[in-house]
Design a protein around this motif. Structure first.
Motif, PDB file in Angstrom:
ATOM      1  N   UNK A 164    -114.800  49.326 -74.116  1.00 46.24           N
ATOM      2  CA  UNK A 164    -113.468  49.136 -73.349  1.00 46.24           C
ATOM      3  C   UNK A 164    -112.371  49.784 -74.322  1.00 46.24           C
ATOM      4  N   UNK A 165    -112.519  49.393 -75.690  1.00 46.27           N
ATOM      5  CA  UNK A 165    -111.597  49.749 -76.656  1.00 46.27           C
ATOM      6  C   UNK A 165    -111.352  51.333 -76.666  1.00 46.27           C
ATOM      7  N   UNK A 166    -112.489  51.909 -76.636  1.00 46.30           N
ATOM      8  CA  UNK A 166    -112.673  53.379 -76.779  1.00 46.30           C
ATOM      9  C   UNK A 166    -112.090  54.072 -75.488  1.00 46.30           C
ATOM     10  N   UNK A 167    -111.935  53.221 -74.459  1.00 48.03           N
ATOM     11  CA  UNK A 167    -111.225  53.885 -73.288  1.00 48.03           C
ATOM     12  C   UNK A 167    -109.775  53.673 -73.297  1.00 48.03           C
ATOM     13  N   UNK A 168    -109.280  53.116 -74.319  1.00 48.79           N
ATOM     14  CA  UNK A 168    -107.839  52.813 -74.479  1.00 48.79           C
ATOM     15  C   UNK A 168    -107.281  51.566 -74.246  1.00 48.79           C
ATOM     16  N   UNK A 169    -108.154  50.583 -73.847  1.00 50.57           N
ATOM     17  CA  UNK A 169    -107.673  49.302 -73.454  1.00 50.57           C
ATOM     18  C   UNK A 169    -107.417  48.417 -74.701  1.00 50.57           C
ATOM     19  N   UNK A 170    -106.324  47.573 -74.456  1.00 51.06           N
ATOM     20  CA  UNK A 170    -105.931  46.839 -75.463  1.00 51.06           C
ATOM     21  C   UNK A 170    -105.938  45.269 -74.994  1.00 51.06           C
ATOM     22  N   UNK A 171    -105.511  45.174 -73.745  1.00 58.19           N
ATOM     23  CA  UNK A 171    -105.511  44.001 -73.154  1.00 58.19           C
ATOM     24  C   UNK A 171    -107.065  43.557 -72.542  1.00 58.19           C
ATOM     25  N   UNK A 172    -107.829  42.905 -73.173  1.00 58.77           N
ATOM     26  CA  UNK A 172    -109.129  42.763 -72.630  1.00 58.77           C
ATOM     27  C   UNK A 172    -109.414  41.411 -72.684  1.00 58.77           C
ATOM     28  N   UNK A 197    -112.053  44.138 -85.639  1.00 60.43           N
ATOM     29  CA  UNK A 197    -112.198  45.639 -86.315  1.00 60.43           C
ATOM     30  C   UNK A 197    -110.976  46.547 -85.836  1.00 60.43           C
ATOM     31  N   UNK A 198    -110.603  46.537 -84.424  1.00 58.63           N
ATOM     32  CA  UNK A 198    -109.779  47.615 -84.063  1.00 58.63           C
ATOM     33  C   UNK A 198    -108.189  47.331 -84.199  1.00 58.63           C
ATOM     34  N   UNK A 199    -108.217  46.112 -84.737  1.00 60.10           N
ATOM     35  CA  UNK A 199    -106.624  45.584 -85.073  1.00 60.10           C
ATOM     36  C   UNK A 199    -105.952  45.207 -84.012  1.00 60.10           C
ATOM     37  N   UNK A 200    -106.699  44.557 -82.796  1.00 59.11           N
ATOM     38  CA  UNK A 200    -106.165  43.966 -81.511  1.00 59.11           C
ATOM     39  C   UNK A 200    -106.154  42.632 -81.823  1.00 59.11           C
ATOM     40  N   UNK A 201    -104.951  41.744 -81.627  1.00 61.15           N
ATOM     41  CA  UNK A 201    -104.822  40.467 -81.896  1.00 61.15           C
ATOM     42  C   UNK A 201    -105.907  39.805 -80.607  1.00 61.15           C
ATOM     43  N   UNK A 204    -105.785  33.771 -77.113  1.00 57.94           N
ATOM     44  CA  UNK A 204    -106.717  32.833 -76.146  1.00 57.94           C
ATOM     45  C   UNK A 204    -106.492  32.781 -74.817  1.00 57.94           C
ATOM     46  N   UNK A 205    -105.409  33.340 -74.149  1.00 56.68           N
ATOM     47  CA  UNK A 205    -105.217  33.255 -72.845  1.00 56.68           C
ATOM     48  C   UNK A 205    -105.920  34.127 -72.155  1.00 56.68           C
ATOM     49  N   UNK A 206    -106.701  34.968 -72.978  1.00 54.11           N
ATOM     50  CA  UNK A 206    -107.621  36.139 -72.060  1.00 54.11           C
ATOM     51  C   UNK A 206    -109.086  35.604 -72.517  1.00 54.11           C
ATOM     52  N   UNK A 230    -100.906  40.766 -67.769  1.00 54.43           N
ATOM     53  CA  UNK A 230    -102.441  40.802 -67.343  1.00 54.43           C
ATOM     54  C   UNK A 230    -103.424  41.573 -68.342  1.00 54.43           C
ATOM     55  N   UNK A 231    -104.844  41.438 -68.045  1.00 54.15           N
ATOM     56  CA  UNK A 231    -105.580  42.244 -69.004  1.00 54.15           C
ATOM     57  C   UNK A 231    -105.909  43.598 -67.967  1.00 54.15           C
TER      58      UNK A 231
END
Length: 327
Positions: A164-172, A197-201, A204-206, A230-231
């Motif tokens: 999912x990160x590779x597809x550009x998603x950050x809100x996962x 590892x991708x530097x994405x915080x 907890x809400x997700x 939303x994600x």
């Protein structure tokens, strides 16, 4: 048996109960009878490997779609080895003992427990019956005293999230099962590791955990989709949860995968039948069951007799797509 009973100062029926692993014998009495049995070299009547067919109990806490794949793998391996399979589905209760009573009366030659762990009571009874056990996907940390089979859950959780990160998603978002189950905790840890590892915080809400049921995932996904931010993607740590995400997206008027990408875990048959077909992490359920049969029959080397982990693999279908900019 009469000689053993006399030496242990008990009745012959009591010796019979101990040999059959019955619960209605006092611990002190059972230990005294066991000591006499061991000293006397009493033969418990265990069948030899070439006495076919063997009977193997396959015990589930409950039936689910994953169970069909496990039964299929076990049945195929059993047929090749001229064995019979007895399937039990019991309540999800670690203190459940009915299956043990059945084993004591049916001369079971081996037990495969699925999504379970042995309590001291279970272990004591099986030891008395001299019945070998293999656990497929143990609930907790694998006990080195009992052979077990699992999959690379941590790596699977990381791979699903990396996709999912590779597809550009950050809100996962992630919907995991009960944290008490080791496989769920490992998949959740893999998710966290991929984000870090991708530097994405890690938000907890997700993160939601709960039972492996459709309503749990539906409620969790709905709560995430109601957030102000939303994600754009959700990783469900089993395919049934993914189906709940599908329903939540439908109720929110979202299109899959344009508005929301979804990844599951298991690759049960229905993952390919839903619309859109589900991208998921495949765990080789049938292969795990076949391996458990072979371990019980002594076909695996001693080096592999305690813990084996099989690899998971990503199956990309149509439920994931590059992140779309929100208008």
């Amino acid at each position: 048996m009469a000689e053993v009973a006399a030496a242990a100062a008990v009745s012959v029926p009591t010796v019979s109960k101990v040999l059959n692993g019955r619960f209605d014998v006092a611990l002190e009495t059972r230990e005294r009878v066991e000591a006499v049995l061991n000293q006397s070299g009493y033969a418990r009547g265990k069948r030899k490997r070439d006495d076919a067919p063997w009977l193997i109990d396959l015990v589930f806490p409950e039936f689910g779609p994953y169970a069909i794949e496990i039964i299929r793998g076990a049945e195929e391996a059993a047929l090749l080895n001229k064995c019979r399979i007895a399937v039990s589905a019991l309540s999800d209760d670690p203190k459940e003992t009915r299956w043990l009573s059945n084993i004591g009366s049916s001369r079971t030659d081996g037990v495969i427990l699925v999504f379970a762990e042995l309590t001291p009571l279970h272990r004591e009874r099986l030891k008395a019956l001299a019945v070998p056990v293999v656990i497929v996907d143990p609930l907790g940390h694998p006990d080195p005293r009992t052979p077990s089979i699992g999959v690379t859950n941590w790596a699977g959780g990381m791979t699903a999230t990396d996709h999912l990160i590779g597809l550009g998603h950050k809100r996962i978002g992630i919907i995991a099962g009960r944290p008490a189950m080791l496989c769920n905790q490992q998949r959740l840890d893999g998710y966290r590791a991929a984000l870090m590892r991708a530097g994405i915080p890690v938000d907890p809400a997700l993160i939601f955990t709960g039972a492996h049921h459709h309503p749990t995932a539906l409620n969790a996904a709905s709560a995430m989709l109601d957030l102000a931010d939303p994600p754009t993607a959700i990783f469900a740590t089993n395919d049934l949860h993914a189906m709940g995400v599908y329903e939540a997206a439908r109720l929110h008027g979202l299109r899959l995968p344009d508005d929301l990408s979804v990844v599951g875990f298991d690759d049960i048959p229905m993952a390919e039948w839903v619309s859109p077909p589900l991208t998921t992490m495949r765990q080789p359920l049938a292969e795990m069951a076949a391996l458990a049969i072979n371990m019980l029959l002594g076909k695996e080397s001693s080096e592999l007799s305690h813990r084996i982990e099989l690899a998971t693999s990503l199956v990309v279908r149509s439920s994931t797509t590059p992140r779309q900019d929100r208008s």
